[in-house]
Scaffold this motif. Structure first.
Motif, PDB file in Angstrom:
ATOM      1  N   GLY A 115       6.464  -1.707  19.007  1.00 50.00           N
ATOM      2  CA  GLY A 115       6.094  -2.972  18.489  1.00 50.00           C
ATOM      3  C   GLY A 115       5.240  -3.159  17.381  1.00 50.00           C
ATOM      4  O   GLY A 115       4.509  -3.949  16.997  1.00 50.00           O
ATOM      5  N   PHE A 116       5.456  -2.123  16.320  1.00 50.15           N
ATOM      6  CA  PHE A 116       4.885  -2.252  14.933  1.00 50.15           C
ATOM      7  C   PHE A 116       5.707  -2.433  13.923  1.00 50.15           C
ATOM      8  O   PHE A 116       5.366  -2.249  12.843  1.00 50.15           O
ATOM      9  N   ALA A 117       7.115  -2.595  14.094  1.00 47.59           N
ATOM     10  CA  ALA A 117       7.873  -2.644  12.992  1.00 47.59           C
ATOM     11  C   ALA A 117       7.580  -3.763  11.842  1.00 47.59           C
ATOM     12  O   ALA A 117       7.700  -3.684  10.673  1.00 47.59           O
ATOM     13  N   ASP A 118       6.916  -4.932  12.536  1.00 49.61           N
ATOM     14  CA  ASP A 118       6.796  -5.985  11.552  1.00 49.61           C
ATOM     15  C   ASP A 118       5.695  -5.703  10.530  1.00 49.61           C
ATOM     16  O   ASP A 118       5.353  -6.392   9.480  1.00 49.61           O
ATOM     17  N   TYR A 119       4.733  -4.620  11.016  1.00 50.74           N
ATOM     18  CA  TYR A 119       3.514  -4.363  10.028  1.00 50.74           C
ATOM     19  C   TYR A 119       3.752  -3.441   8.994  1.00 50.74           C
ATOM     20  O   TYR A 119       3.107  -2.860   8.370  1.00 50.74           O
ATOM     21  N   LEU A 120       4.988  -2.778   8.897  1.00 52.63           N
ATOM     22  CA  LEU A 120       5.626  -1.630   8.184  1.00 52.63           C
ATOM     23  C   LEU A 120       6.128  -2.074   6.736  1.00 52.63           C
ATOM     24  O   LEU A 120       6.786  -3.191   6.660  1.00 52.63           O
ATOM     25  N   HIS A 121       5.332  -1.775   5.730  1.00 53.45           N
ATOM     26  CA  HIS A 121       5.876  -1.950   4.393  1.00 53.45           C
ATOM     27  C   HIS A 121       6.861  -0.616   3.947  1.00 53.45           C
ATOM     28  O   HIS A 121       7.552  -1.111   2.783  1.00 53.45           O
ATOM     29  N   ARG A 132      -6.572  -5.755   8.312  1.00 53.14           N
ATOM     30  CA  ARG A 132      -7.621  -5.241   7.410  1.00 53.14           C
ATOM     31  C   ARG A 132      -7.112  -5.045   5.750  1.00 53.14           C
ATOM     32  O   ARG A 132      -7.854  -4.818   5.127  1.00 53.14           O
ATOM     33  N   GLY A 133      -5.932  -5.494   5.681  1.00 55.60           N
ATOM     34  CA  GLY A 133      -5.057  -5.511   4.476  1.00 55.60           C
ATOM     35  C   GLY A 133      -4.638  -4.089   3.827  1.00 55.60           C
ATOM     36  O   GLY A 133      -4.259  -4.186   2.599  1.00 55.60           O
ATOM     37  N   TYR A 134      -4.340  -3.283   4.859  1.00 55.01           N
ATOM     38  CA  TYR A 134      -3.674  -2.021   4.520  1.00 55.01           C
ATOM     39  C   TYR A 134      -2.368  -2.000   4.164  1.00 55.01           C
ATOM     40  O   TYR A 134      -1.722  -2.814   5.249  1.00 55.01           O
ATOM     41  N   ARG A 135      -1.592  -1.482   3.373  1.00 52.28           N
ATOM     42  CA  ARG A 135      -0.300  -1.426   3.325  1.00 52.28           C
ATOM     43  C   ARG A 135       0.223  -0.134   4.111  1.00 52.28           C
ATOM     44  O   ARG A 135      -0.547   0.920   3.881  1.00 52.28           O
ATOM     45  N   LEU A 136       1.251  -0.413   4.968  1.00 53.85           N
ATOM     46  CA  LEU A 136       1.426   0.815   5.936  1.00 53.85           C
ATOM     47  C   LEU A 136       2.901   1.320   5.979  1.00 53.85           C
ATOM     48  O   LEU A 136       3.854   0.608   5.669  1.00 53.85           O
ATOM     49  N   PHE A 163      -1.705  -0.955  14.522  1.00 50.81           N
ATOM     50  CA  PHE A 163      -0.860  -1.184  13.530  1.00 50.81           C
ATOM     51  C   PHE A 163      -1.592  -2.838  13.125  1.00 50.81           C
ATOM     52  O   PHE A 163      -1.652  -3.143  11.955  1.00 50.81           O
ATOM     53  N   ALA A 164      -1.792  -3.485  14.123  1.00 48.90           N
ATOM     54  CA  ALA A 164      -2.252  -5.150  13.688  1.00 48.90           C
ATOM     55  C   ALA A 164      -3.450  -5.095  13.154  1.00 48.90           C
ATOM     56  O   ALA A 164      -3.631  -5.876  12.447  1.00 48.90           O
TER      57      ALA A 164
END
Length: 242
Positions: free
Chosen positions: A144-150, A121-125, A115-116
């Motif tokens: 460990g990917f909660a902060d990358y989720l929109h 790379r600019g994707y909304r996830l 996810f990082a």
């Protein structure tokens, strides 16, 4: 088919997509059936069969109730098959079981790193699952990917159920994207049909769940072994949100 280069958002299923289905959920299914059967071993086996799982081998039929159903749908199916509970009571028990099961789940890869990379790379996830929202968030925190989720949507988040388009449209509303800018990634046809119903730019199947190339080919633009194969496919966010 929209090319991957025009995609700016990626919406993932959870179970069988981010998590290895057989290693994460087959043990949970055995416990689910035991709970629904009130400890009756013979009934437990019958309920597993009704849900689409072989009680001896653990094989789960693609697109079956246990493979693709949300909590309420599974409860309804097992009550109809003889579980001695109301649908409401059984769904509540299942929600608790599923939330606790996040601690035992097995990821298909290093999800934090994956996810990082996609975030950089600019994707909304986002994640859209037939599980409850609390379970999704617990999984994201654990790996460990909660902060990358929109965006996070479960069956109980108010966006409707798969294969309806609501979860995809909710992702679009949360990110400012149009459906044609979104790729939907999942391991069964409920995910892919949801994407198609919403007008998603791409539907991507992965083989870490209950589906096969044969069962997923008709509704997918790509069929990948697992989500790591998205890394060379999606090299950078495409058309910006309007």
């Amino acid at each position: 088919m929209t090319e991957a280069a025009t995609i700016s958002g990626i919406l993932f299923d959870k179970d069988g997509t981010l998590l290895d289905y057989a290693r994460s959920w087959v043990p949970v299914n055995y416990e689910l059936a035991r709970i629904a059967a009130g400890g009756d071993e013979d009934l437990s086996r019958r309920l597993l069969v009704a849900g689409g799982m072989d009680p001896d081998t653990g094989y789960v039929t693609p697109d079956s109730l246990l493979a693709a159903g949300n909590t309420v749908e599974i409860a309804e199916g097992l009550v109809a098959a003889g579980a001695p509970f109301s649908v409401e009571a059984l769904a509540e028990l299942f929600d608790g079981l599923f939330a606790n099961s996040a601690a035992l789940a097995v990821a298909v890869t290093d999800l934090a790193g994956f996810f990082a990379t996609m975030h950089a790379r600019g994707y909304r996830l986002g994640v859209a699952s037939s599980d409850n929202e609390a379970s999704i968030r617990a999984t994201a925190q654990r790996f460990g990917f909660a902060d990358y989720l929109h965006y996070v949507a479960g069956y109980d988040s108010g966006f409707g159920f798969k294969p309806e388009p609501g979860m995809v449209l909710g992702f679009c509303a949360a990110t400012g994207l149009e459906p044609h800018q979104v790729a939907v990634v999942g391991d069964n046809n409920h995910d892919l049909h949801m994407g198609r119903a919403a007008g998603a730019g791409l539907t991507v199947a992965v083989l870490t769940g209950t589906g096969s190339r044969e069962s997923l080919s008709a509704a997918s633009d790509y069929c990948l072994n697992d989500i790591t194969e998205l890394v060379p496919l999606f090299t950078g966010a495409g058309v910006p949100a309007e």
